[in-house]
Write a protein that holds these residues in place. Structure first.
Motif, short mmCIF file in Angstrom:
data_model
loop_
_atom_site.label_atom_id
_atom_site.label_comp_id
_atom_site.label_asym_id
_atom_site.label_seq_id
_atom_site.Cartn_x
_atom_site.Cartn_y
_atom_site.Cartn_z
N PRO A 1 10.16 -12.27 -1.96
CA PRO A 1 9.08 -12.30 -2.96
C PRO A 1 8.08 -13.42 -2.73
N GLU A 2 8.57 -14.59 -2.28
CA GLU A 2 7.66 -15.72 -2.06
C GLU A 2 6.67 -15.43 -0.92
N ILE A 3 7.13 -14.74 0.10
CA ILE A 3 6.26 -14.39 1.23
C ILE A 3 5.25 -13.34 0.81
N LEU A 4 5.72 -12.34 0.08
CA LEU A 4 4.82 -11.27 -0.38
C LEU A 4 3.74 -11.83 -1.31
N ALA A 5 4.10 -12.81 -2.13
CA ALA A 5 3.13 -13.41 -3.05
C ALA A 5 2.00 -14.07 -2.29
N VAL A 6 2.32 -14.80 -1.25
CA VAL A 6 1.28 -15.48 -0.47
C VAL A 6 0.35 -14.47 0.19
N GLN A 7 0.92 -13.41 0.77
CA GLN A 7 0.10 -12.39 1.42
C GLN A 7 -0.79 -11.69 0.41
N LEU A 8 -0.24 -11.39 -0.76
CA LEU A 8 -1.00 -10.71 -1.80
C LEU A 8 -2.15 -11.58 -2.30
N LEU A 9 -1.90 -12.85 -2.49
CA LEU A 9 -2.95 -13.74 -2.99
C LEU A 9 -4.09 -13.87 -1.98
N GLN A 10 -3.79 -13.84 -0.70
CA GLN A 10 -4.85 -13.88 0.32
C GLN A 10 -5.73 -12.65 0.21
N ASN A 11 -5.12 -11.48 0.06
CA ASN A 11 -5.90 -10.26 -0.07
C ASN A 11 -6.65 -10.20 -1.40
N LEU A 12 -6.02 -10.69 -2.45
CA LEU A 12 -6.67 -10.69 -3.75
C LEU A 12 -7.90 -11.59 -3.74
N ALA A 13 -7.80 -12.73 -3.07
CA ALA A 13 -8.96 -13.63 -2.97
C ALA A 13 -10.12 -12.93 -2.27
N HIS A 14 -9.81 -12.18 -1.22
CA HIS A 14 -10.86 -11.46 -0.48
C HIS A 14 -11.57 -10.45 -1.37
N TRP A 15 -10.79 -9.62 -2.06
CA TRP A 15 -11.41 -8.56 -2.87
C TRP A 15 -12.07 -9.12 -4.12
N HIS A 16 -11.54 -10.20 -4.66
CA HIS A 16 -12.18 -10.88 -5.79
C HIS A 16 -13.57 -11.37 -5.39
N ASP A 17 -13.66 -12.04 -4.26
CA ASP A 17 -14.94 -12.58 -3.81
C ASP A 17 -15.93 -11.45 -3.50
N LEU A 18 -15.43 -10.35 -2.94
CA LEU A 18 -16.30 -9.22 -2.63
C LEU A 18 -16.83 -8.58 -3.92
N ARG A 19 -15.98 -8.46 -4.93
CA ARG A 19 -16.44 -7.90 -6.22
C ARG A 19 -17.54 -8.76 -6.82
N LEU A 20 -17.40 -10.07 -6.78
CA LEU A 20 -18.42 -10.93 -7.35
C LEU A 20 -19.72 -10.88 -6.53
N ALA A 21 -19.60 -10.74 -5.22
CA ALA A 21 -20.79 -10.76 -4.36
C ALA A 21 -21.52 -9.42 -4.33
N GLN A 22 -20.78 -8.31 -4.38
CA GLN A 22 -21.40 -7.00 -4.16
C GLN A 22 -21.20 -6.01 -5.29
N GLY A 23 -20.55 -6.42 -6.36
CA GLY A 23 -20.33 -5.49 -7.46
C GLY A 23 -19.10 -4.62 -7.26
N PHE A 24 -19.00 -3.58 -8.06
CA PHE A 24 -17.80 -2.76 -8.07
C PHE A 24 -17.78 -1.71 -6.97
N ALA A 25 -18.93 -1.37 -6.39
CA ALA A 25 -19.01 -0.25 -5.44
C ALA A 25 -18.02 -0.39 -4.28
N PRO A 26 -17.91 -1.54 -3.59
CA PRO A 26 -16.95 -1.61 -2.48
C PRO A 26 -15.49 -1.52 -2.94
N ILE A 27 -15.22 -1.94 -4.16
CA ILE A 27 -13.85 -1.81 -4.71
C ILE A 27 -13.55 -0.33 -4.93
N ARG A 28 -14.49 0.36 -5.51
CA ARG A 28 -14.35 1.80 -5.75
C ARG A 28 -14.16 2.54 -4.43
N ASP A 29 -14.95 2.18 -3.43
CA ASP A 29 -14.86 2.85 -2.12
C ASP A 29 -13.50 2.60 -1.46
N ALA A 30 -12.92 1.43 -1.68
CA ALA A 30 -11.60 1.12 -1.10
C ALA A 30 -10.48 1.78 -1.88
#
Length: 240
Positions: free
Chosen positions: A160-189
């Motif tokens: 679980p500790e390893i999965l948490a770190v990997q998940l947080l890295q991906n969450l940071a990426h998609w969080h930043d993309l949502r703030l920069a480009q809106g919801f459209a790229p999230i919807r497309d993914a």
């Protein structure tokens, strides 16, 4: 976005603690993990079995967005979770996302997402708490749906500790993309992991059952349900 991960041996609920800290003014980016929970929660007040060996994680966000956009962060978490899990899976395993908050493997629930919000005195969004649970080593037995765990698909599932770190890295990426480009790229993914267009869908909302076929997501994240000669927009409910 950079997350600060705190790991606890046992908590009542990671989201309960995180919300208390959010109300006390904790900065965004705080992530709380528990190796087990004594009172885990799912959507609509359901209990969430939380034995050791699975992932229990909650994160605090304070995005400068309208309150009505807060549900979109469930999709942000979902695509981050899908990115994390699919890199571990054999090709034969079928990963799908169920609107608005579940991840399924071969049609059985393996992970869930719960988004909760705090509202400031001026009625604007103050904080978002995203709770994520992933069945890694074991799965709960639920009366109304099939469940699965990563151990059924992987000979050596991650800790679980390893999965948490990997998940947080991906969450940071998609969080930043949502703030920069809106919801459209999230919807497309999100859409490539959704049901096929035209697939039959039943939605439970306010005790009523609405049936139709999947017609996609609205630009804001609502479910589009085709019925006869019209497409209905559903903003809240549960696919069953």
């Amino acid at each position: 976005m950079q997350f600060r991960l705190e790991c606890h041996e046992v908590l009542e609920s990671t989201s309960t603690l995180l919300k208390q800290l959010a109300e006390a003014g904790a900065a965004e980016g705080l992530a709380i993990q528990a190796l087990s929970q004594s009172a885990g929660r799912g959507r609509q007040g359901r209990g969430w079995e939380s034995p050791a060996g699975n992932l229990y994680l909650s994160v605090l966000l304070r995005p400068s967005v309208a309150l009505r956009e807060a549900p979109q962060w469930s999709f942000v978490a979902a695509v981050a979770l899908a990115d994390t899990i699919k890199t571990l899976l054999p090709e034969a395993a079928k990963l799908t996302l169920k609107w608005p908050n579940d991840l399924l493997l071969d049609g059985a629930k393996v992970a869930g997402i719960l988004v909760e919000t705090g509202v400031a005195a001026n009625h604007e969004l103050d904080w978002i708490c995203i709770g994520i649970g992933v069945n890694i080593a074991t799965k709960p037995s639920l009366p109304d749906r099939a469940t699965s765990c990563l151990a059924e698909f992987l000979p050596a599932p991650p800790a679980p500790e390893i999965l948490a770190v990997q998940l947080l890295q991906n969450l940071a990426h998609w969080h930043d993309l949502r703030l920069a480009q809106g919801f459209a790229p999230i919807r497309d993914a999100w859409l490539p992991h959704a049901p096929a267009m035209g697939a039959p869908v039943s939605v439970k909302r306010d005790g009523a059952l609405i049936e139709g076929s999947f017609a996609g997501l609205s630009p804001e994240g609502g479910l589009l349900l085709a019925k006869a000669n019209e497409v209905q927009l559903i903003l809240a409910g549960e696919i069953i």
